[in-house]
Design a protein around this motif. Structure first.
Motif, PDB file in Angstrom:
ATOM      1  N   ILE A  19     -15.926  -9.890   7.784  1.00 19.58           N
ATOM      2  CA  ILE A  19     -15.454  -8.829   8.669  1.00 19.58           C
ATOM      3  C   ILE A  19     -14.560  -7.892   7.874  1.00 19.58           C
ATOM      4  N   VAL A  20     -14.828  -6.603   7.986  1.00 20.39           N
ATOM      5  CA  VAL A  20     -14.142  -5.577   7.206  1.00 20.39           C
ATOM      6  C   VAL A  20     -13.362  -4.675   8.146  1.00 20.39           C
ATOM      7  N   TYR A  21     -12.084  -4.519   7.872  1.00 13.89           N
ATOM      8  CA  TYR A  21     -11.235  -3.604   8.632  1.00 13.89           C
ATOM      9  C   TYR A  21     -10.934  -2.390   7.766  1.00 13.89           C
ATOM     10  N   ASN A  22     -11.055  -1.198   8.361  1.00 19.55           N
ATOM     11  CA  ASN A  22     -10.813   0.038   7.617  1.00 19.55           C
ATOM     12  C   ASN A  22      -9.315   0.324   7.529  1.00 19.55           C
ATOM     13  N   VAL A  23      -8.636  -0.575   6.840  1.00 17.29           N
ATOM     14  CA  VAL A  23      -7.207  -0.395   6.603  1.00 17.29           C
ATOM     15  C   VAL A  23      -6.866  -1.057   5.272  1.00 17.29           C
ATOM     16  N   GLY A  24      -6.104  -0.349   4.473  1.00 19.67           N
ATOM     17  CA  GLY A  24      -5.673  -0.882   3.183  1.00 19.67           C
ATOM     18  C   GLY A  24      -4.350  -0.261   2.798  1.00 19.67           C
ATOM     19  N   SER A  25      -4.023  -0.334   1.533  1.00 19.78           N
ATOM     20  CA  SER A  25      -2.737   0.185   1.085  1.00 19.78           C
ATOM     21  C   SER A  25      -2.641   1.698   1.265  1.00 19.78           C
ATOM     22  N   LYS A  26      -3.796   2.367   1.366  1.00 18.65           N
ATOM     23  CA  LYS A  26      -3.786   3.817   1.595  1.00 18.65           C
ATOM     24  C   LYS A  26      -3.096   4.166   2.909  1.00 18.65           C
ATOM     25  N   ASP A  27      -3.121   3.271   3.883  1.00 16.17           N
ATOM     26  CA  ASP A  27      -2.602   3.543   5.227  1.00 16.17           C
ATOM     27  C   ASP A  27      -1.134   3.165   5.398  1.00 16.17           C
ATOM     28  N   GLU A  28      -0.495   2.717   4.334  1.00 11.93           N
ATOM     29  CA  GLU A  28       0.894   2.292   4.429  1.00 11.93           C
ATOM     30  C   GLU A  28       1.849   3.477   4.349  1.00 11.93           C
ATOM     31  N   GLY A  29       2.911   3.403   5.144  1.00  9.46           N
ATOM     32  CA  GLY A  29       3.919   4.455   5.153  1.00  9.46           C
ATOM     33  C   GLY A  29       5.156   4.070   4.373  1.00  9.46           C
ATOM     34  N   TYR A  64      -3.249   6.197  -3.352  1.00  9.78           N
ATOM     35  CA  TYR A  64      -3.979   5.491  -4.401  1.00  9.78           C
ATOM     36  C   TYR A  64      -3.092   5.263  -5.624  1.00  9.78           C
ATOM     37  N   GLY A  65      -1.979   5.985  -5.687  1.00  8.72           N
ATOM     38  CA  GLY A  65      -1.042   5.783  -6.782  1.00  8.72           C
ATOM     39  C   GLY A  65      -0.165   4.554  -6.612  1.00  8.72           C
ATOM     40  N   ASN A  66      -0.232   3.908  -5.439  1.00 14.23           N
ATOM     41  CA  ASN A  66       0.596   2.731  -5.181  1.00 14.23           C
ATOM     42  C   ASN A  66      -0.215   1.453  -5.355  1.00 14.23           C
ATOM     43  N   SER A  67       0.422   0.424  -5.881  1.00 12.49           N
ATOM     44  CA  SER A  67      -0.225  -0.866  -6.047  1.00 12.49           C
ATOM     45  C   SER A  67      -0.571  -1.468  -4.693  1.00 12.49           C
ATOM     46  N   THR A  68      -1.780  -2.003  -4.563  1.00 14.51           N
ATOM     47  CA  THR A  68      -2.182  -2.650  -3.316  1.00 14.51           C
ATOM     48  C   THR A  68      -1.296  -3.842  -2.991  1.00 14.51           C
ATOM     49  N   ILE A  69      -0.876  -4.555  -4.011  1.00 13.69           N
ATOM     50  CA  ILE A  69      -0.055  -5.736  -3.756  1.00 13.69           C
ATOM     51  C   ILE A  69       1.325  -5.354  -3.253  1.00 13.69           C
ATOM     52  N   GLY A  70       1.729  -4.104  -3.483  1.00 13.77           N
ATOM     53  CA  GLY A  70       2.905  -3.592  -2.815  1.00 13.77           C
ATOM     54  C   GLY A  70       4.171  -3.569  -3.645  1.00 13.77           C
ATOM     55  N   SER A  71       5.214  -3.067  -3.017  1.00 14.28           N
ATOM     56  CA  SER A  71       6.545  -3.024  -3.603  1.00 14.28           C
ATOM     57  C   SER A  71       7.231  -4.362  -3.386  1.00 14.28           C
ATOM     58  N   LYS A  72       7.847  -4.884  -4.426  1.00 12.27           N
ATOM     59  CA  LYS A  72       8.526  -6.176  -4.325  1.00 12.27           C
ATOM     60  C   LYS A  72       9.592  -6.152  -3.237  1.00 12.27           C
ATOM     61  N   GLU A  73      10.343  -5.051  -3.169  1.00  8.71           N
ATOM     62  CA  GLU A  73      11.412  -4.946  -2.178  1.00  8.71           C
ATOM     63  C   GLU A  73      10.864  -4.849  -0.761  1.00  8.71           C
ATOM     64  N   GLY A 115       8.371   2.457   3.255  1.00  7.05           N
ATOM     65  CA  GLY A 115       8.910   1.138   3.548  1.00  7.05           C
ATOM     66  C   GLY A 115       7.861   0.106   3.876  1.00  7.05           C
ATOM     67  N   GLU A 116       6.588   0.487   3.829  1.00  5.44           N
ATOM     68  CA  GLU A 116       5.506  -0.431   4.209  1.00  5.44           C
ATOM     69  C   GLU A 116       4.637  -0.838   3.019  1.00  5.44           C
ATOM     70  N   LYS A 117       5.056  -0.545   1.799  1.00  3.70           N
ATOM     71  CA  LYS A 117       4.202  -0.800   0.646  1.00  3.70           C
ATOM     72  C   LYS A 117       3.963  -2.297   0.460  1.00  3.70           C
ATOM     73  N   GLY A 118       2.712  -2.693   0.546  1.00  4.78           N
ATOM     74  CA  GLY A 118       2.318  -4.096   0.475  1.00  4.78           C
ATOM     75  C   GLY A 118       2.092  -4.725   1.828  1.00  4.78           C
ATOM     76  N   MET A 119       2.270  -3.943   2.923  1.00  4.58           N
ATOM     77  CA  MET A 119       2.149  -4.518   4.269  1.00  4.58           C
ATOM     78  C   MET A 119       0.722  -4.974   4.558  1.00  4.58           C
ATOM     79  N   ALA A 120      -0.272  -4.180   4.171  1.00  6.24           N
ATOM     80  CA  ALA A 120      -1.669  -4.559   4.433  1.00  6.24           C
ATOM     81  C   ALA A 120      -2.002  -5.876   3.742  1.00  6.24           C
ATOM     82  N   HIS A 121      -1.533  -6.036   2.496  1.00  7.14           N
ATOM     83  CA  HIS A 121      -1.808  -7.257   1.745  1.00  7.14           C
ATOM     84  C   HIS A 121      -1.029  -8.438   2.316  1.00  7.14           C
ATOM     85  N   LEU A 122       0.218  -8.225   2.699  1.00  4.66           N
ATOM     86  CA  LEU A 122       1.016  -9.294   3.294  1.00  4.66           C
ATOM     87  C   LEU A 122       0.406  -9.749   4.620  1.00  4.66           C
ATOM     88  N   LEU A 123      -0.078  -8.797   5.408  1.00  5.03           N
ATOM     89  CA  LEU A 123      -0.716  -9.138   6.678  1.00  5.03           C
ATOM     90  C   LEU A 123      -1.971  -9.969   6.443  1.00  5.03           C
TER      91      LEU A 123
END
Length: 910
Positions: free
Chosen positions: A63-73, A187-196, A75-83
């Motif tokens: 199952i594929v959801y059309n949401v990834g790191s591109k959709d993060e705002g 696309y300039g942000n890492s999918t795995i996100g910001s450590k903070e 303070g949300e960097k890495g939220m898609a991956h954490l979810l």
């Protein structure tokens, strides 16, 4: 998340039919059948793709959801991956997802990328597995609990995953190219996100993100492999059609990256011996026709041995290796070039050389032969992907994220229709230094800036609307995944020189043919001191013969969408072929030429040594590589004269530098032979013709050196803990081993296998070690154990591993040893025994559904005379085990007093 084992859920949830979702079920509406991909839709907006393949014995639900790191705002960097991680915890109706998965046996994963997140499960084909998987994914879509208590543990696991990447110079370099090149786009942000951000996000915030994007109108469900289509549609109707379409409008992202104003440059300084030069160019979205032309251009530039950049940089030993990466993305993307530079090269001078070669790309006059070669390689990759149904279905994830699954067919059509002027056009359009990230800013007048072409959703919809695709291919015949059926379809024999062979008559998709050959070489005396020489020889077999150059060999294989790979492991020269029925004779002829007439050009020898040593230089300060090497040396203290001696990383580099063409030629002429080897081919081949080709290839290949298997020496391990400091490394590693005597035919082997499953290997992160260190305490991203019990000797070992933050070194060691001590003191429970028996059996059934497993089983029968029936017998022995037998085996063979542990990391970090 990593690939994980899954299991049997006995709890079939009913909560999905609660009053909130009491609408009537609806049958999925048929939309189209595009080359065997059957599309359906539901009124709630969910898309469904069915890809039946009766030749499989497994099935996948993806199952594929059309949401990834591109959709993060902000303070949300890495939220898609954490979810993604959190959705493996629990749901309101199912409870513990990992526990339910662990009982089913198979493999599962969840992955996050720029434009999408996906979850998939691969199971043995059965109606029960299909129903359960669809029920589970429907519940996970809307009923995930996302508890703060789970998040408190999981965020440190994700943080550890982040830290593992920070140890990798190549990954750090790539991320910095992307982040430097993109000014506004995500696309300039890492999918795995910001450590903070990972550390600070709270469960309510994560839930808002989940409830916005994890909805049926933002999802595509794929079912592929062997399954009943009518039942699949019924279950999809039962569990997904009742989910309401949300009232919110997603709207999508609208940021467009502006044209770059000039060349960008950055420099990273870290404690590492690996030198890398990287370059990135803004390019096109996957939906753009330019993407196919660019893909061909990258092949023309970087392929070994014909690539323009390859010839001018690697061939001339200016750099040791080159590769490129261009992600499949929804919006205008990038191409990334990586150049590995040996330590003895000046980085500044080499950077100037690399930039000069890149500056030539736009002005080069490419040829029809260049285009033909590139198209052959791309089409081979496309066909290889399509003809592996399980991976094909999972691979659709990226294409769906890029806009629509039919873009994959359009991309193929675009590749086939490429003209030479397309290559020239994209080279001139994109390969401008003001569109490049590598150097410094330089003001310049009258710049012709590159503006990317944007594709909106309605444009992509228009592009794929009405697309029919090509005529449906013939479906391969079903093949039951069982030992009885394998025996029924197996032909065995011997060639004139004594080499054994097996032919598995199985119709593979696309008429593919696969083969693995193990040529057993030499003896202790003749192999002494020749480990490096042998490995280099194996790597050079495809570098050219007396009849054909390396380029000609590669071109022929690409035109036939085929491959030949060779490597040396111990006394075994392993040869793998991958081809198609109509090309099998020609591929075997190429292999015969390689084995009989190898030429070993001096320049290829130099390139191979340089490339290998550049990689090894990058390992010299890597905690994992250092710890692994040191553990082997401590546990197996062979003298340097032994063929089993484990050289240090630096010794490996030094040994490679000493290899000469005369040594390689001597090894080839004296050691290579097939009389003591065996090989298995799988495919829909005529047995008589296939045997004739094997005879031509191997029948006269005899070694001057007589084969005699060299048995390893048993070294009894004794307790030892060793710390190795690796400064300025974000991640650390813990590795351990203990030795004992055992072969796979030992009466205790089944009990020890199951004991290890319960302790650290089995289930979906539900074994004791991962449950304690990852799930409960959140101090390790990856942790587990494994057995190494051979077939032909008694030198066996039990091993563990854990990846960790350096500050958690003491906590990881304490938890690891505590869990082992608890198991030894109190043993396992009946519930653990029953659960792991089931997951072990299902896992073996899943493995039996893969072609590689069938090949390996036959090869082991040919080489070691292991009956095929032993595969089923092993499972029967495991299923009949008593709890007392498993606990007894654990205590008999696993002892803390024999455990060697090596810890490597920056343990001075606070």
């Amino acid at each position: 998340m990593k690939s994980l084992l899954l299991g049997t859920a006995v709890l079939f949830f009913t909560g999905i039919t609660n009053p909130a979702f009491s609408q009537k079920t609806e049958a999925p509406k048929f939309v189209s059948n595009t080359e065997g991909v059957k599309e359906y839709s539901l009124n709630n907006g969910m898309k469904v793709l069915l890809i039946p393949d009766p030749s499989q014995s497994n099935m996948v639900v993806n199952i594929v959801y059309n949401v990834g790191s591109k959709d993060e705002g902000y303070g949300e960097k890495g939220m898609a991956h954490l979810l993604e991680h959190m959705l493996f915890k629990s749901t309101k109706n199912l409870g513990d997802i990992k526990k339910q998965l662990s009982d089913k046996g198979g493999r599962a994963n969840g992955t996050t990328w720029y434009d999408r997140t996906n979850y998939y499960e691969v199971f043995p084909s059965s109606d029960e597995n299909l129903k359960w998987s669809l029920q589970m994914e429907a519940d996970r879509m809307i009923n995930a609990t996302i508890l703060q208590s789970d998040l408190d543990k999981e965020f440190s696991v994700v943080r550890n995953e982040f830290e593992i990447g920070e140890n990798n110079p190549t990954r750090v370099m790539m991320q910095n190219v992307f982040s430097t090149a993109y000014t506004w786009h995500n696309y300039g942000n890492s999918t795995i996100g910001s450590k903070e951000d990972i550390e600070r996000v709270k469960a309510p915030t994560l839930r808002k993100f989940y409830e916005k994007y994890y909805q049926p109108d933002n999802a595509t469900l794929i079912v592929a492999g062997k399954f009943d289509e009518n039942n699949a549609l019924k279950y999809i109707s039962d569990y997904f059609s009742i989910l309401p379409k949300p009232t919110r409008e997603l709207g999508g992202t609208y940021t467009v990256e502006p044209a770059q104003n000039g060349e960008k440059y950055f420099e990273i300084k870290r404690n590492n011996d690996q030198q890398i030069i990287a370059a990135g160019y803004h390019t096109s979205a996957y939906a753009d026709k330019d993407y196919a032309a660019l893909a061909a251009l990258y092949e023309i530039l970087t392929s070994d041995p014909s690539g323009y950049l390859y010839k001018n940089l690697v061939e001339k030993q200016k750099v040791s290796g080159i590769w490129n990466f261009s992600p499949v993305v929804r919006d205008p993307g990038m191409v990334y070039f990586n150049f590995d530079v040996p330590k003895d090269k000046d980085l500044g001078e080499t950077t100037t050389l690399v930039k000069a070669e890149l500056d030539k790309v736009a002005g080069t006059k490419y040829t029809e032969d260049d285009l033909k070669r590139a198209k052959a390689k791309l089409m081979k990759d496309i066909d290889d992907a399509k003809n592996n149904t399980i991976n094909y279905a999972i691979g659709f994830t990226e294409i769906i994220g890029a806009g629509n699954y039919k873009l994959a067919f359009l991309y193929r059509d675009n590749v086939e229709n490429l003209k030479l002027e397309d290559i020239t056009r994209v080279a001139q359009k994109y390969f401008k230094n003001n569109n490049r990230t590598i150097g410094v800013f330089r003001p310049s007048a009258n710049e012709e800036r590159v503006f990317p072409t944007e594709f909106r959703d309605n444009q992509i919809a228009d592009m794929v609307k009405g697309y029919k695709g090509r005529a449906l291919e013939k479906e391969p015949a079903p093949f039951e995944a069982s030992i009885a059926n394998l025996k029924k379809n197996l032909t065995e024999g011997k060639l004139s020189n004594g080499m054994k062979y097996g032919l598995i008559n199985k119709e593979l998709k696309g008429d593919k043919v696969q083969g693995t050959f193990r040529l057993r070489l030499g003896n202790e005396k003749d192999l002494q001191g020749k480990n490096a020489i042998g490995k280099v020889t194996a790597a050079l077999l495809k570098s050219g013969t007396k009849n054909k150059t390396k380029e000609q060999i590669q071109d022929e294989l690409d035109q036939m969408k085929s491959s030949i790979d060779t490597n040396l492991y111990g006394q075994n020269l392993i040869i793998n072929i991958n081809t198609y029925k109509q090309h099998y004779p020609k591929v075997m002829a190429i292999l015969q030429d390689m084995l009989a007439n190898a030429a070993f050009p001096e320049n290829e020898l130099a390139k191979t040594v340089t490339e290998t040593n550049t990689w090894l230089e990058g390992q010299l300060k890597d905690p994992n590589a250092i710890a692994s090497n040191e553990l082997q040396r401590l546990a197996s203290p062979y003298p340097k004269s032994s063929i089993f001696y484990v050289p240090s990383l630096q010794e490996q580099i030094d040994d490679n530098k000493k290899v000469t063409k005369a040594q390689v030629t001597e090894f080839y002429q004296n050691m290579i032979g097939a009389s003591d080897g065996a090989g298995t081919v799988i495919g829909n081949l005529d047995a008589k013709s296939a045997t004739a080709e094997l005879e031509k290839t191997f029948g006269k290949l005899n070694s001057k050196s007589k084969f005699a298997e060299v048995k390893p020496t048993f070294f009894e391990t004794k307790k030892e803990d060793k710390n190795i400091l690796t400064p300025d490394k974000e991640n650390a590693v813990a590795l351990g081993t203990l030795s004992f005597k055992m072969k796979q035919d030992h009466p205790d082997y089944p009990a020890l296998v199951l004991a290890n499953e319960i302790l650290g290997s089995g289930g979906f992160l539900s074994a004791r070690l991962p449950m304690r260190l990852r799930e409960k305490e959140g101090i390790s991203y990856g942790v587990g154990s494994y057995l190494n019990v051979p077939v032909s000797n008694e030198v066996a070992s039990w091993n563990y591993y854990a990846f960790l933050n350096p500050t958690k070194r003491a906590a990881v060691e304490a938890a690891m040893k505590d869990e082992i001590a608890k198991a030894l003191a109190s043993g396992f429970t009946q519930e653990e025994l029953d659960s792991n028996k089931k997951s072990y059996a299902n896992g073996r059934k899943t493995n039996l559904g893969t072609d590689n497993m069938l090949i390996n089983l036959v090869n082991n029968k040919l080489i070691f005379d292991i009956p095929l029936e032993s595969f089923d017998e092993q499972n029967a022995k495991v299923q009949n085990l008593k709890l007392s037998e498993v606990n007894a085996a654990l205590k008999k063979y696993i002892s803390a007093d024999k455990l060697i542990s090596v810890f490597a990391g920056d343990f001075n970090k606070k």
